[in-house]
Design an enzyme around this catalytic site. Structure first.
Site, PDB file in Angstrom:
ATOM      1  N   LEU A  12       0.828  -1.207   0.000  1.00  0.00           N
ATOM      2  CA  LEU A  12       0.000   0.000   0.000  1.00  0.00           C
ATOM      3  C   LEU A  12       0.857   1.249   0.000  1.00  0.00           C
ATOM      4  O   LEU A  12       0.468   2.289  -0.501  1.00  0.00           O
ATOM      5  CB  LEU A  12      -0.938   0.006   1.216  1.00  0.00           C
ATOM      6  CG  LEU A  12      -1.996  -1.094   1.190  1.00  0.00           C
ATOM      7  CD1 LEU A  12      -2.828  -1.052   2.457  1.00  0.00           C
ATOM      8  CD2 LEU A  12      -2.882  -0.921  -0.044  1.00  0.00           C
ATOM      9  N   GLU A  13       2.047   1.149   0.619  1.00  0.00           N
ATOM     10  CA  GLU A  13       2.868   2.349   0.727  1.00  0.00           C
ATOM     11  C   GLU A  13       3.869   2.492  -0.411  1.00  0.00           C
ATOM     12  O   GLU A  13       4.071   3.547  -0.955  1.00  0.00           O
ATOM     13  CB  GLU A  13       3.613   2.353   2.065  1.00  0.00           C
ATOM     14  CG  GLU A  13       2.665   2.655   3.211  1.00  0.00           C
ATOM     15  CD  GLU A  13       3.398   2.689   4.525  1.00  0.00           C
ATOM     16  OE1 GLU A  13       4.303   3.512   4.648  1.00  0.00           O
ATOM     17  OE2 GLU A  13       3.078   1.860   5.400  1.00  0.00           O
ATOM     18  N   PHE A  14       4.528   1.381  -0.726  1.00  0.00           N
ATOM     19  CA  PHE A  14       5.585   1.511  -1.721  1.00  0.00           C
ATOM     20  C   PHE A  14       5.420   0.602  -2.929  1.00  0.00           C
ATOM     21  O   PHE A  14       6.238   0.596  -3.809  1.00  0.00           O
ATOM     22  CB  PHE A  14       6.965   1.251  -1.100  1.00  0.00           C
ATOM     23  CG  PHE A  14       7.476   2.415  -0.349  1.00  0.00           C
ATOM     24  CD1 PHE A  14       8.213   3.399  -1.006  1.00  0.00           C
ATOM     25  CD2 PHE A  14       7.220   2.577   0.995  1.00  0.00           C
ATOM     26  CE1 PHE A  14       8.677   4.493  -0.316  1.00  0.00           C
ATOM     27  CE2 PHE A  14       7.683   3.667   1.691  1.00  0.00           C
ATOM     28  CZ  PHE A  14       8.422   4.643   1.038  1.00  0.00           C
TER      29      PHE A  14
END
Ligand SMILES: Nc1ncnc2c1ncn2[C@@H]1O[C@H](COP(=O)(O)OP(=O)(O)OP(=O)(O)O)[C@@H](O)[C@H]1O
Ligand SMILES: [Mg+2]
Lengths: 203, 602
Positions: free
Chosen positions: A6-8
């Site tokens: 989800l972040e990277f």
């Protein structure tokens, strides 16, 4: 965190592969960890980096382009902080902490203080024994300064206002209108880390 | 028991120790023959280069700070961290490259520390000077606006400010004029009461100006100190030391490399030698193995062969022993029989002669007596007695003559038997003479007369068989045995023994003795020529007959064979060379087809 899609949008093997492909990265990581890039040493490096970053404050948000993060007065205070030259000593990422300075660069702070000098007052001299290092202190970082009263090396200054006034007199060697000092104090309060702001005792 | 094991263990131990030592030496030489790992070397050189760069960048940043071109001192701070980190990395790299950490490195790091300390001092001075310099225009502006300030003072203040700014731009600017002018301005202050605004203004002007001058001087001094910090030289020194170490290491490595080459060459030679020896040993082992396997495989066969040979030898021994015994028996029997025959022959001659004489004399010898008696009786004139004499005389003659004739016949028969006995047991057993086989058969039949009484004997003699050169008594023995066997195999009621003789070819006489007896079962037919093989009751048969016959016939270069069908009959076929002194071809005796026909016919 890097591996959190989800972040990277990445996975550890992919991250390790990316680092391994960069010869300079590999040699840097090797110089620190004595081993090729791996999930273990990369995540450790990441954690270390995050720790080295100061906790963001409202001022940081402002610097990153969020004009609404600080008020107009606080912004004015920032301008004063710069134009008066506080920034000559309290500077860099941590708004201080990257040099040593004599307390009383432009006036005799200890004589005016009226109390006898203590060993603590000798500052860096205690370490280097150089006469030139007498009364020399590390310029403190002003992050979270609103929460760290009392001030100065010996905690002899009770309020931020008093500390700022002393700074004007002894470190800048110039007079300033009370309004400017207040603005600067207001600015200094924007340096409190947001995570500490709620619990912090806002005067 | 214990000592050899100990010895073996010791041998193994020392052998493995030796191998371990050899390998250890190899590994040692191999390690030592490594020069600097190229990567380590480039890493080190690159590290030094980066240090130079950092050092140069520090110098640049110091100068930029000096002229207020840097916003803050973070770049300098970053330089510290980078240099310190690199210093540590250099040390680990040097250790990794297998070199000793030279003093030059710690000296270099010390020089960096020195430089950092000096830069710290420089930053402190610089920050304050720049602040004051920045404040200066404000101060001058405030002075100019103050009505109490004279024009000359204004000009002086401006000149001082300009001079101070020059010192900022030009490091080596001469500040003495500025100092003088500042001193003059300050003289004007002396007359003023210190609490006045102007006095305070001028006081501030002085403070900041002096601060600028002081700090500037300090900065210049620090710049000189900084330039004197021998970082660059220390980097050069370290590089030189490292290069020297590299060279030394390479030289050492090259030397060990040579050792390694020689040593591994020697090891290879030794290995090659061991290899060759092993190959040879394996060759030998393989050959021995092969031979062993072969021996193993053939052992049974050999043993069997041996056993067979031994059995054969034993059988032969038994046979020849039996043969000897039989021969001896026969010889002594023959002698006895010949002796008895001889003894009998002489009295027989007398008896025969006397009986013949008697018979011949009956007529003539008695006639005178008869005539004289008749004359006497006639003289006596006793016609009754004379008549009685006449009849008595006639009947006596009539009875006596045939009796004597019968007696003579009997005596002739005895003579024949004795003759035959003499013939059969000729003392010339070993001696060979000429004899027709039919003679031999007849003598055998003669001797077996009692046996053959109740059998039908059919003789088909050939007229053309010549006399053969043989040992007659032996041939007789063969014939007698064959006839005896034939008779014994047949029944009284219908027993028939047929004896054939013929010329098989001009050199061979063939005799066939056939019977319509029990026949010989197939499973024993192979054994009948073995000595002691008999199916007859103990005491009746010795089992020697056929084995002796076989021996005798083969000694005569002849052959004897049997054809038999159980329930139908048996044929013994003998072939004898006419002249047994001439070697014969063994296989001359192929089975004649008519043998079986003959059996079937019967
Ligand atoms: N004509 C034959 N018909 C059937 N069987 C025979 C005949 N001739 C020989 N045999 C067999 O062969 C065996 C061996 O014969 P051989 O003459 O060697 O010994 P034998 O007759 O048993 O004893 P011996 O001859 O010493 O009295 C006999 O016991 C008999 O079983
Ligand atoms: Mg027999």
């Amino acid at each position: 965190m890097l591996a959190n899609p989800l972040e990277f949008a990445s996975t550890w093997p992919a991250v390790v592969a990316r680092f391994s492909a960069d010869a300079q990265m590999v040699s840097q990581i090797k110089s620190v960890y004595g081993a090729a890039p791996s999930q273990a040493n990369l995540s450790d490096a990441l954690a270390t980096y995050q720790r080295s970053l100061p906790e963001p404050s409202r001022f940081d948000r402002f610097l990153r382009g969020d004009a609404s993060a600080i008020t107009a007065d606080e912004r004015l205070g920032y301008e004063k902080f710069k134009s008066y030259g506080c920034v000559a000593c309290h500077q860099g990422v941590n708004v201080g902490g990257n040099m040593f300075q004599r307390l009383g660069a432009l006036g005799n702070y200890f004589a005016d203080r009226g109390t006898p000098e203590t060993r603590l007052d000798q500052g860096r001299f205690n370490v280097t024994r150089r006469e030139s290092d007498r009364h020399v202190f590390k310029v403190p970082s002003l992050r979270n300064v609103a929460l760290t009263a009392p001030y100065f090396h010996d905690g002899s200054v009770p309020t931020l206002e008093a500390a700022v006034a002393a700074m004007f007199k002894y470190q800048l060697g110039r007079p300033a209108p009370e309004a400017d000092k207040r603005l600067i104090v207001q600015f200094l309060r924007t340096l409190t880390a947001q995570s500490l702001e709620k619990t912090g005792n806002k005067p | 028991m214990r000592a050899p094991r100990m010895k073996r263990v010791l041998t193994w131990l020392s052998a493995s120790l030796l191998v371990m030592a050899l390998v250890a030496l190899l590994v040692f030489l191999e390690r030592k023959s490594h020069g600097i790992v190229p990567q380590a070397r480039t890493d080190l050189i690159a590290g030094l280069l980066t240090l130079r760069e950092i050092n140069a960048q520090l110098d640049v940043d110091v100068l930029r700070s000096r002229n207020g071109l840097n916003n803050n001192y973070d770049p300098l701070q970053g330089g510290y961290a980078a240099a310190a980190q690199l210093g540590e990395k250099l040390e680990t790299d040097i250790v990794a490259a297998g070199l000793e950490v030279p003093d030059a490195l710690s000296q270099l790091r010390a020089s960096f520390e020195q430089k950092f300390a000096d830069i710290d001092d420089f930053k402190a001075a610089n920050a304050i000077r720049l602040n004051s310099l920045r404040y200066l225009p404000t101060l001058v502006g405030t002075l100019e606006q103050n009505p109490q300030v004279s024009a000359s003072l204004r000009i002086q203040a401006n000149r001082v400010a300009a001079g101070l700014f020059r010192t900022n731009l030009l490091i080596d600017a001469d500040a003495s004029a500025t100092r003088q002018e500042l001193a003059e301005i300050m003289k004007a202050v002396e007359g003023l009461p210190p609490e006045t605004e102007l006095a305070q203004l001028l006081q501030g002007f002085q403070t900041h100006s002096e601060t600028i001058l002081r700090q500037s001087a300090q900065e210049i001094e620090l710049l000189a100190t900084l330039a004197a910090v021998p970082v660059s030289a220390r980097i050069d020194a370290l590089e030189a030391v490292l290069e020297q170490d590299f060279a030394r290491r390479e030289a050492v490595a090259a030397r060990y490399g040579n050792f390694l080459a020689i040593y591994s060459g020697l090891l290879l030679l030794v290995l090659f030698y061991i290899g060759v020896r092993l190959v040879r040993l394996y060759g030998q082992l393989a050959r021995i193995n092969l031979a062993l396997n072969d021996a193993n495989e053939h052992l049974e066969q050999h043993v069997e062969e041996r056993t067979r040979d031994l059995n054969n030898a034993l059988a032969e021994l038994k046979a020849s022993e039996a043969h000897l015994i039989q021969s001896e028996k026969m010889a002594s029997l023959g002698q006895m029989v010949a002796g008895v025959a001889h003894e009998i022959n002489t009295p027989l001659g007398y008896v025969h002669g006397i009986v013949e004489l008697l018979r011949d004399m009956i007529g003539s010898a008695f006639t005178p007596y008869y005539e004289r008696s008749r004359a006497l009786l006639e003289r006596l004139n006793n016609p009754e007695s004379a008549a009685a004499l006449e009849t008595m005389d006639a009947s006596l003659l009539a009875e006596l003559k045939p009796a004597l004739d019968n007696g003579l016949y009997g005596l002739d028969q005895i003579r024949e038997i004795v003759l035959n006995l003499k013939n059969f047991s000729r003392l010339d057993r070993g001696q060979h003479t000429l004899m027709r086989v039919e003679e031999s058969i007849d003598s055998a039949l003669m001797l077996a007369k009692n046996l053959t009484k109740h059998r039908k004997i059919i003789k088909h003699y050939s007229d053309t068989t010549p006399q053969i050169y043989c040992a007659p008594s032996q041939i007789n023995q063969v014939m007698l045995n064959l006839i005896t066997n034939a008779v014994q195999a047949t029944r009284e009621e219908d027993g028939t023994v047929t004896i054939n003789t013929r010329m098989k070819d001009e050199n061979t006489v063939a005799v066939k003795i056939s019977d319509n007896g029990t026949g010989i079962p197939e499973e024993v037919v192979g054994k009948i020529f073995d000595p002691f093989f008999t199916t007859k009751e103990i005491g009746k048969g010795t089992g020697l007959g056929l084995s002796i016959a076989y021996k005798i016939i083969t000694q005569h270069q002849g052959s004897i064979r049997v054809f038999s069908k159980p329930g139908i009959g048996t044929v013994f076929s003998i072939e004898l060379p006419v002249d047994s002194s001439v070697p014969q071809q063994e296989e001359a005796s192929a089975v004649p087809d008519d043998d079986m026909l003959l059996l079937e016919d019967d």
